[in-house]
Each structure stands twice: as C-alpha cells, then as structure tokens.
Scaffold this motif. Sequence first.
Motif, PDB file in Angstrom:
ATOM      1  N   THR A 184     -48.000 -83.111   6.663  1.00  0.00           N
ATOM      2  CA  THR A 184     -48.211 -81.870   5.916  1.00  0.00           C
ATOM      3  C   THR A 184     -47.095 -80.883   6.244  1.00  0.00           C
ATOM      4  OG1 THR A 184     -49.597 -80.925   7.670  1.00  0.00           O
ATOM      5  CG2 THR A 184     -50.704 -82.192   5.942  1.00  0.00           C
ATOM      6  N   LYS A 185     -47.032 -79.797   5.511  1.00  0.00           N
ATOM      7  CA  LYS A 185     -45.954 -78.831   5.682  1.00  0.00           C
ATOM      8  C   LYS A 185     -45.804 -78.386   7.123  1.00  0.00           C
ATOM      9  CE  LYS A 185     -44.279 -74.337   3.995  1.00  0.00           C
ATOM     10  NZ  LYS A 185     -44.484 -73.239   3.021  1.00  0.00           N
ATOM     11  N   TYR A 186     -46.925 -78.077   7.788  1.00  0.00           N
ATOM     12  CA  TYR A 186     -46.872 -77.585   9.162  1.00  0.00           C
ATOM     13  C   TYR A 186     -47.186 -78.666  10.193  1.00  0.00           C
ATOM     14  CZ  TYR A 186     -46.618 -72.989   7.030  1.00  0.00           C
ATOM     15  OH  TYR A 186     -46.214 -71.895   6.294  1.00  0.00           O
ATOM     16  N   GLY A 187     -47.860 -79.728   9.792  1.00  0.00           N
ATOM     17  CA  GLY A 187     -48.153 -80.807  10.718  1.00  0.00           C
ATOM     18  C   GLY A 187     -48.870 -80.316  11.962  1.00  0.00           C
ATOM     19  N   VAL A 188     -48.299 -80.601  13.131  1.00  0.00           N
ATOM     20  CA  VAL A 188     -48.918 -80.223  14.407  1.00  0.00           C
ATOM     21  C   VAL A 188     -48.566 -78.796  14.813  1.00  0.00           C
ATOM     22  CG1 VAL A 188     -48.932 -82.614  15.217  1.00  0.00           C
ATOM     23  CG2 VAL A 188     -46.978 -81.136  15.773  1.00  0.00           C
ATOM     24  N   TYR A 189     -47.819 -78.067  13.980  1.00  0.00           N
ATOM     25  CA  TYR A 189     -47.352 -76.734  14.324  1.00  0.00           C
ATOM     26  C   TYR A 189     -48.108 -75.642  13.580  1.00  0.00           C
ATOM     27  CZ  TYR A 189     -43.574 -79.857  15.724  1.00  0.00           C
ATOM     28  OH  TYR A 189     -42.860 -80.899  16.260  1.00  0.00           O
ATOM     29  N   GLU A 190     -47.903 -74.421  14.014  1.00  0.00           N
ATOM     30  CA  GLU A 190     -48.459 -73.246  13.356  1.00  0.00           C
ATOM     31  C   GLU A 190     -47.368 -72.562  12.541  1.00  0.00           C
ATOM     32  OE1 GLU A 190     -51.637 -72.372  13.356  1.00  0.00           O
ATOM     33  OE2 GLU A 190     -52.166 -74.048  14.690  1.00  0.00           O
ATOM     34  N   PRO A 191     -47.719 -71.836  11.484  1.00  0.00           N
ATOM     35  CA  PRO A 191     -46.703 -71.118  10.711  1.00  0.00           C
ATOM     36  C   PRO A 191     -45.874 -70.185  11.602  1.00  0.00           C
ATOM     37  CG  PRO A 191     -48.784 -71.139   9.522  1.00  0.00           C
ATOM     38  CD  PRO A 191     -49.077 -71.702  10.889  1.00  0.00           C
ATOM     39  N   ASN A 192     -44.554 -70.275  11.425  1.00  0.00           N
ATOM     40  CA  ASN A 192     -43.604 -69.417  12.141  1.00  0.00           C
ATOM     41  C   ASN A 192     -43.859 -69.406  13.643  1.00  0.00           C
ATOM     42  OD1 ASN A 192     -44.202 -67.671   9.268  1.00  0.00           O
ATOM     43  ND2 ASN A 192     -42.108 -68.306   9.729  1.00  0.00           N
ATOM     44  N   CYS A 193     -44.108 -70.604  14.183  1.00  0.00           N
ATOM     45  CA  CYS A 193     -44.426 -70.749  15.602  1.00  0.00           C
ATOM     46  C   CYS A 193     -43.209 -70.612  16.504  1.00  0.00           C
ATOM     47  CB  CYS A 193     -45.092 -72.099  15.846  1.00  0.00           C
ATOM     48  SG  CYS A 193     -44.067 -73.513  15.409  1.00  0.00           S
ATOM     49  N   GLY A 194     -42.017 -70.700  15.925  1.00  0.00           N
ATOM     50  CA  GLY A 194     -40.792 -70.621  16.719  1.00  0.00           C
ATOM     51  C   GLY A 194     -40.299 -72.005  17.112  1.00  0.00           C
ATOM     52  N   LEU A 195     -38.985 -72.208  17.031  1.00  0.00           N
ATOM     53  CA  LEU A 195     -38.423 -73.531  17.291  1.00  0.00           C
ATOM     54  C   LEU A 195     -38.618 -73.986  18.734  1.00  0.00           C
ATOM     55  CD1 LEU A 195     -35.103 -73.479  15.233  1.00  0.00           C
ATOM     56  CD2 LEU A 195     -37.223 -74.704  14.725  1.00  0.00           C
ATOM     57  N   ARG A 196     -38.847 -73.052  19.641  1.00  0.00           N
ATOM     58  CA  ARG A 196     -39.098 -73.448  21.034  1.00  0.00           C
ATOM     59  C   ARG A 196     -40.357 -74.301  21.131  1.00  0.00           C
ATOM     60  NH1 ARG A 196     -40.217 -68.394  19.965  1.00  0.00           N
ATOM     61  NH2 ARG A 196     -42.273 -67.505  20.392  1.00  0.00           N
ATOM     62  N   ASN A 197     -41.217 -74.254  20.118  1.00  0.00           N
ATOM     63  CA  ASN A 197     -42.456 -75.037  20.096  1.00  0.00           C
ATOM     64  C   ASN A 197     -42.370 -76.267  19.193  1.00  0.00           C
ATOM     65  OD1 ASN A 197     -44.045 -73.196  21.770  1.00  0.00           O
ATOM     66  ND2 ASN A 197     -43.874 -71.766  20.053  1.00  0.00           N
ATOM     67  N   VAL A 198     -41.175 -76.531  18.663  1.00  0.00           N
ATOM     68  CA  VAL A 198     -40.997 -77.606  17.692  1.00  0.00           C
ATOM     69  C   VAL A 198     -40.133 -78.714  18.300  1.00  0.00           C
ATOM     70  CG1 VAL A 198     -40.016 -78.201  15.433  1.00  0.00           C
ATOM     71  CG2 VAL A 198     -41.238 -76.028  15.738  1.00  0.00           C
ATOM     72  N   HIS A 199     -40.525 -79.956  18.083  1.00  0.00           N
ATOM     73  CA  HIS A 199     -39.732 -81.103  18.528  1.00  0.00           C
ATOM     74  C   HIS A 199     -38.805 -81.536  17.393  1.00  0.00           C
ATOM     75  CE1 HIS A 199     -42.057 -81.816  22.231  1.00  0.00           C
ATOM     76  NE2 HIS A 199     -43.112 -81.468  21.515  1.00  0.00           N
ATOM     77  N   LEU A 200     -37.514 -81.566  17.682  1.00  0.00           N
ATOM     78  CA  LEU A 200     -36.547 -82.075  16.715  1.00  0.00           C
ATOM     79  C   LEU A 200     -36.220 -83.525  17.035  1.00  0.00           C
ATOM     80  CD1 LEU A 200     -36.287 -79.084  15.931  1.00  0.00           C
ATOM     81  CD2 LEU A 200     -33.812 -79.444  15.728  1.00  0.00           C
ATOM     82  N   SER A 201     -35.683 -84.222  16.044  1.00  0.00           N
ATOM     83  CA  SER A 201     -35.274 -85.607  16.258  1.00  0.00           C
ATOM     84  C   SER A 201     -34.375 -85.688  17.485  1.00  0.00           C
ATOM     85  CB  SER A 201     -34.565 -86.149  15.014  1.00  0.00           C
ATOM     86  OG  SER A 201     -33.496 -85.299  14.612  1.00  0.00           O
ATOM     87  N   TRP A 202     -34.490 -86.800  18.195  1.00  0.00           N
ATOM     88  CA  TRP A 202     -33.825 -86.936  19.485  1.00  0.00           C
ATOM     89  C   TRP A 202     -32.321 -87.199  19.305  1.00  0.00           C
ATOM     90  CZ3 TRP A 202     -34.017 -85.717  24.257  1.00  0.00           C
ATOM     91  CH2 TRP A 202     -33.225 -86.396  25.209  1.00  0.00           C
ATOM     92  N   GLY A 203     -31.526 -86.604  20.194  1.00  0.00           N
ATOM     93  CA  GLY A 203     -30.098 -86.849  20.151  1.00  0.00           C
ATOM     94  C   GLY A 203     -29.351 -86.015  21.178  1.00  0.00           C
ATOM     95  N   HIS A 204     -28.028 -85.966  21.021  1.00  0.00           N
ATOM     96  CA  HIS A 204     -27.198 -85.334  22.044  1.00  0.00           C
ATOM     97  C   HIS A 204     -27.374 -83.825  22.100  1.00  0.00           C
ATOM     98  CE1 HIS A 204     -24.517 -84.646  18.582  1.00  0.00           C
ATOM     99  NE2 HIS A 204     -23.801 -83.827  19.329  1.00  0.00           N
TER     100      HIS A 204
END
Length: 292
Positions: A184-204
């Motif tokens: 879904t649009k927000y998935g496991v997150y809350e609206p405007n939760c801040g990127l510090r709370n978001v997991h991005l795809s893994w990489g360098h």
Amino acid sequence: MNATEKTILNPLDSLEEWEENLLERYPDPEDIAQGKATEAYRNYEAPVRDTVKEFYRLNHRYQCYDFVLEKEKDFLRFDKKEMPVWEAFQFLNQLVDDSDPDTDLDQMQHLLQTSEAIRADGHPDWMVMVGLMHDMGKVLCLFGEPQWAVVGDTFPVGCAFSDKIVYPEFFKDNPDINDPRFNTKYGVYEPNCGLRNVHLSWGHDEYVYHMMKDYLPEPALYMLRYHSFYPQHRENAYDHLLDAHDHEMFKYVQLFNPYDLYSKNSTPPNWTELRPYYEDLVAKYLPATLKF
C-alpha cells in the motif's frame, strides 16, 4: 563462485556502467542546451546497454523488506574488517575493472576528482569529505556482495514501489508486491514519518552513512545516505514519507549530486600535490582506523 554464477549475479561489466547510465538519465543541463532533446534521455525502451537492464531486473526482484533488514543486521555490525583509513582506500581500489574501456582511473581517483570539484567551488571542508568518502561503501563488493546489492538507484521498501523508479515493471517479481503489509502507499510506515524511520533498498549509500554517522555533520550524512535516492531527489515520488526536516535537508543532497555525476574526467588528480591537504582533512574528521 564460478564465472557463470558471477555473471548472473553481477551483470554489469563494471560498477561504472551504472554511473554512466545515470549520466544518460540525468544529463548535465549544459549538454541538453547543446542540442540533445530531453526526450532522448531516460530511454528505457532502447537502453544503451542490456547489462544495465538486467542489473535492475535483479535489483528489483531481490530488494525486498526482509532482504534489507537481513543486510542491515549483517553489515551494520561492522565486524568484517578493521584497517587504517588510507589502507581502506587501497582496499577500495581493488574494484578497478581492467576490462572497462572508458576509464583507467581507479576508485580513489574518482573520489578525488569529486572532492576537488567541491573544494574548487569553495564549499566547506565537511562537504569535501563527502566527496572523498561517498563511494567507500562499494567495498561491499569485496565482501562477496553482488552488484545489485551495492549500487543502483535506491528506493523505500516496506511500502508500494513508485512507478517513478527506473524499470518499475521489474517489481512484478518482488515478493513484497503481493504482500498486503507492504504493497500500500504507506505500507509499514505512517504519513510523513520522516526518512529516519524508513528502510531504503540496501547498498553502499546506507552502509557508508552508518560508517560516517559519528564523524560528519548532518548535511553531510544526508548527502551520503541519499545520493542514490533518485526517485525522491529527482522525481519527488516519496513526499508522503518525508517530514519537514527531510525536505529542508534534501537541498544538500541536490547540491552534492552534480559533483558526483559530472566531475569525472580522464586526467588523474596529482596525488603528490594533494596528499598533505587530504591527510590533514581526514585526520580532522575520522579516527585512525575504520571498521567495515
């Protein structure tokens, strides 16, 4: 791992192919002004290299929420290796690909070109450090990680994949696409939760951010952590997850990006002349040894 397995896991002839693809998708505005129509870029129907397309097929298939959490748990312990800072650069230089016909510059020279371009424009020395360190996370390849888990445009996992991500059609093979927790649009997150709370795809990007987070100021850390997050800093595809602080800090990500993309040239930096400056700079910000 035999040669066939390596080719399957690492479809790019060199890590630089992904960066060259970025130049095709996000060209220098001056290049556009010289007559190439903007429609000629972001040409995914007829890409210059099939290997780039195959890279993103693998990336989008395997970069799911559980995979990212697994890699964070494994690599963010920083228990693989410890070495002096300048030895770490020599370690990174093992990634030079002799088969690459477009450049014979090693990783360190690219980092110096980026940092020197930043320094020449009079930016603060912490930003020069970003230029020097931003690709250090590519050492993940030397720990056996496939290319698609080291480089590539990054994107949030744990919520619906945006159609602004390069080759969005390849997400059809990602296990999260049919998982109601994540699609879904927000998935496991809350609206405007801040990127510090978001997991991005893994990489360098994520790896080097955690490596540097105790040593550099916050604008530098945003540059490191999100310099490959093109779906946001070029497409604004995830405004619904960013908070006000993220929006303010992303001006630094956008400031850094052109130096990474457009500083490459065939003339190697003069390390003999530059060495005293960079040794002093690194000693100012970093400990004598780094953990990987």
